[in-house]
Design a protein around this motif. Structure first.
Motif, PDB file in Angstrom:
ATOM      1  N   ASP A 139     133.131  -0.828   1.555  1.00  0.00           N
ATOM      2  CA  ASP A 139     133.348  -2.045   0.770  1.00  0.00           C
ATOM      3  C   ASP A 139     134.099  -3.064   1.623  1.00  0.00           C
ATOM      4  N   LEU A 140     133.390  -3.644   2.590  1.00  0.00           N
ATOM      5  CA  LEU A 140     134.021  -4.548   3.535  1.00  0.00           C
ATOM      6  C   LEU A 140     134.438  -5.855   2.878  1.00  0.00           C
ATOM      7  N   LYS A 141     133.714  -6.258   1.844  1.00  0.00           N
ATOM      8  CA  LYS A 141     134.053  -7.518   1.164  1.00  0.00           C
ATOM      9  C   LYS A 141     135.440  -7.437   0.536  1.00  0.00           C
ATOM     10  N   ASN A 142     135.701  -6.370  -0.217  1.00  0.00           N
ATOM     11  CA  ASN A 142     137.020  -6.209  -0.831  1.00  0.00           C
ATOM     12  C   ASN A 142     138.103  -5.964   0.218  1.00  0.00           C
ATOM     13  N   TYR A 143     137.720  -5.263   1.298  1.00  0.00           N
ATOM     14  CA  TYR A 143     138.674  -5.042   2.381  1.00  0.00           C
ATOM     15  C   TYR A 143     139.110  -6.374   2.986  1.00  0.00           C
ATOM     16  N   ALA A 144     138.151  -7.280   3.219  1.00  0.00           N
ATOM     17  CA  ALA A 144     138.480  -8.587   3.772  1.00  0.00           C
ATOM     18  C   ALA A 144     139.323  -9.403   2.801  1.00  0.00           C
ATOM     19  N   ILE A 145     138.996  -9.327   1.508  1.00  0.00           N
ATOM     20  CA  ILE A 145     139.776 -10.058   0.495  1.00  0.00           C
ATOM     21  C   ILE A 145     141.218  -9.571   0.483  1.00  0.00           C
ATOM     22  N   MET A 146     141.415  -8.253   0.574  1.00  0.00           N
ATOM     23  CA  MET A 146     142.761  -7.685   0.583  1.00  0.00           C
ATOM     24  C   MET A 146     143.540  -8.148   1.806  1.00  0.00           C
ATOM     25  N   LYS A 147     142.897  -8.187   2.969  1.00  0.00           N
ATOM     26  CA  LYS A 147     143.560  -8.614   4.197  1.00  0.00           C
ATOM     27  C   LYS A 147     143.900 -10.099   4.162  1.00  0.00           C
ATOM     28  N   LYS A 148     143.068 -10.911   3.501  1.00  0.00           N
ATOM     29  CA  LYS A 148     143.292 -12.356   3.469  1.00  0.00           C
ATOM     30  C   LYS A 148     144.507 -12.737   2.622  1.00  0.00           C
ATOM     31  N   ILE A 149     144.992 -11.810   1.811  1.00  0.00           N
ATOM     32  CA  ILE A 149     146.213 -12.094   1.044  1.00  0.00           C
ATOM     33  C   ILE A 149     147.386 -12.380   1.983  1.00  0.00           C
ATOM     34  N   ASP A 150     147.496 -11.592   3.047  1.00  0.00           N
ATOM     35  CA  ASP A 150     148.568 -11.774   4.024  1.00  0.00           C
ATOM     36  C   ASP A 150     148.146 -12.630   5.209  1.00  0.00           C
ATOM     37  N   CYS A 151     146.840 -12.720   5.440  1.00  0.00           N
ATOM     38  CA  CYS A 151     146.345 -13.456   6.609  1.00  0.00           C
ATOM     39  C   CYS A 151     145.095 -14.230   6.194  1.00  0.00           C
ATOM     40  N   PRO A 152     145.226 -15.471   5.749  1.00  0.00           N
ATOM     41  CA  PRO A 152     144.071 -16.232   5.240  1.00  0.00           C
ATOM     42  C   PRO A 152     142.944 -16.398   6.251  1.00  0.00           C
ATOM     43  N   GLY A 153     143.265 -16.344   7.547  1.00  0.00           N
ATOM     44  CA  GLY A 153     142.231 -16.527   8.564  1.00  0.00           C
ATOM     45  C   GLY A 153     141.577 -15.233   9.009  1.00  0.00           C
ATOM     46  N   PHE A 154     141.677 -14.171   8.207  1.00  0.00           N
ATOM     47  CA  PHE A 154     141.127 -12.870   8.598  1.00  0.00           C
ATOM     48  C   PHE A 154     139.616 -12.837   8.414  1.00  0.00           C
ATOM     49  N   SER A 155     138.921 -12.177   9.350  1.00  0.00           N
ATOM     50  CA  SER A 155     137.474 -11.962   9.229  1.00  0.00           C
ATOM     51  C   SER A 155     137.119 -10.631   9.872  1.00  0.00           C
ATOM     52  N   VAL A 156     136.031 -10.029   9.429  1.00  0.00           N
ATOM     53  CA  VAL A 156     135.575  -8.749   9.976  1.00  0.00           C
ATOM     54  C   VAL A 156     134.064  -8.793  10.135  1.00  0.00           C
ATOM     55  N   SER A 157     133.568  -8.271  11.248  1.00  0.00           N
ATOM     56  CA  SER A 157     132.125  -8.181  11.486  1.00  0.00           C
ATOM     57  C   SER A 157     131.775  -6.759  11.902  1.00  0.00           C
ATOM     58  N   VAL A 158     130.634  -6.286  11.445  1.00  0.00           N
ATOM     59  CA  VAL A 158     130.206  -4.908  11.681  1.00  0.00           C
ATOM     60  C   VAL A 158     128.761  -4.914  12.178  1.00  0.00           C
ATOM     61  N   ARG A 159     128.469  -4.070  13.151  1.00  0.00           N
ATOM     62  CA  ARG A 159     127.092  -3.910  13.621  1.00  0.00           C
ATOM     63  C   ARG A 159     126.904  -2.477  14.112  1.00  0.00           C
ATOM     64  N   TYR A 160     125.636  -2.071  14.178  1.00  0.00           N
ATOM     65  CA  TYR A 160     125.314  -0.734  14.663  1.00  0.00           C
ATOM     66  C   TYR A 160     125.387  -0.713  16.186  1.00  0.00           C
TER      67      TYR A 160
END
Length: 233
Positions: free
Chosen positions: A179-200
């Motif tokens: 659940d990367l979407k919720n993970y990013a939302i949780m991280k943005k609480i403390d760091c608004p500029g947070f982003s995550v990208s995933v690839r195989y």
């Protein structure tokens, strides 16, 4: 003559299938992820950028910090050859979600452990099956036994099916259970500029190549076994 050609190419494709399976099984680049945090810190509200690289496979999940230049200019080389000496690793089964743990949701966490264990067992069965297939083919060659050739071909095809299931389960695992979407939302609480990208990663790409070679080798050996049975001389 045609029979020897079939045996040669069956053995060649089978060996390539085994090689690709073992490399995919033994390396830790099934999934690659990059976390970028652009956070404001200090009294002057200065912005600090932190980049964390993740990669995981069957055995290990690892992560290490990088910088902007590495992320932008030499991404592919940095993943494999220029990693930080402070790289951290843990057993993959101790981190059942791909890359990120969700210890607050105990039900999902334990479900993920079961799912990961099921996926791991199928992968192990695939590796064992392809090794057994090669053993049957090696034993069949001196005696020209159609039974052993057919058994080896059947095991190669079975290994291909098992690894196809492994790849499908892993894709479902990444797309549905992480659940990367919720993970990013949780991280943005403390760091608004947070982003995550995933690839195989390349370990994941090698698995379908091994599947092709294993399936093709299995069909060739089944054909060789049938030919020997119909024309024993």
């Amino acid at each position: 003559m045609k029979l020897r050609v079939g045996i040669f190419f069956g053995g060649l494709f089978g060996a390539l299938g085994i090689l690709f399976f073992l490399v995919a099984f033994g390396t830790d680049y099934w999934l690659l992820a990059t976390e970028v945090g652009r956070c404001s810190e200090g009294l002057n509200d200065t912005r600090e950028e932190k980049i964390t690289f993740h990669h995981e496979g069957f055995f290990w999940r690892c992560w290490f910090d990088g910088n902007v230049e590495q992320n932008a200019n030499s991404m592919s080389r940095f993943w494999y050859t220029n990693q930080s000496p402070t790289k951290n690793c843990t057993h993959a089964y101790l981190s059942p979600f791909p890359l990120f743990r969700d210890e607050h949701n105990s039900t999902a966490y334990h479900s993920a452990i079961i799912y990961r264990g099921f996926w791991s067992v199928i992968m192990l069965l695939g590796v064992v099956t392809v090794v057994v297939a090669s053993f049957f083919i090696i034993c069949a060659a001196p005696f020209g036994s159609h039974v052993l050739y057919k058994a080896g071909g059947g095991f190669f095809i079975t290994a291909g099916i098992l690894f196809t299931l492994v790849v499908m389960l892993y894709v479902i695992w990444v797309q549905s259970m992480a659940d990367l979407k919720n993970y990013a939302i949780m991280k943005k609480i403390d760091c608004p500029g947070f982003s995550v990208s995933v690839r195989y990663g390349w370990s994941f790409i090698l698995a379908p190549v091994g599947i092709f070679f294993a399936m093709f080798s299995g069909m060739l050996f089944l054909l060789v076994g049938r030919t020997i049975y119909l024309h024993p001389d």
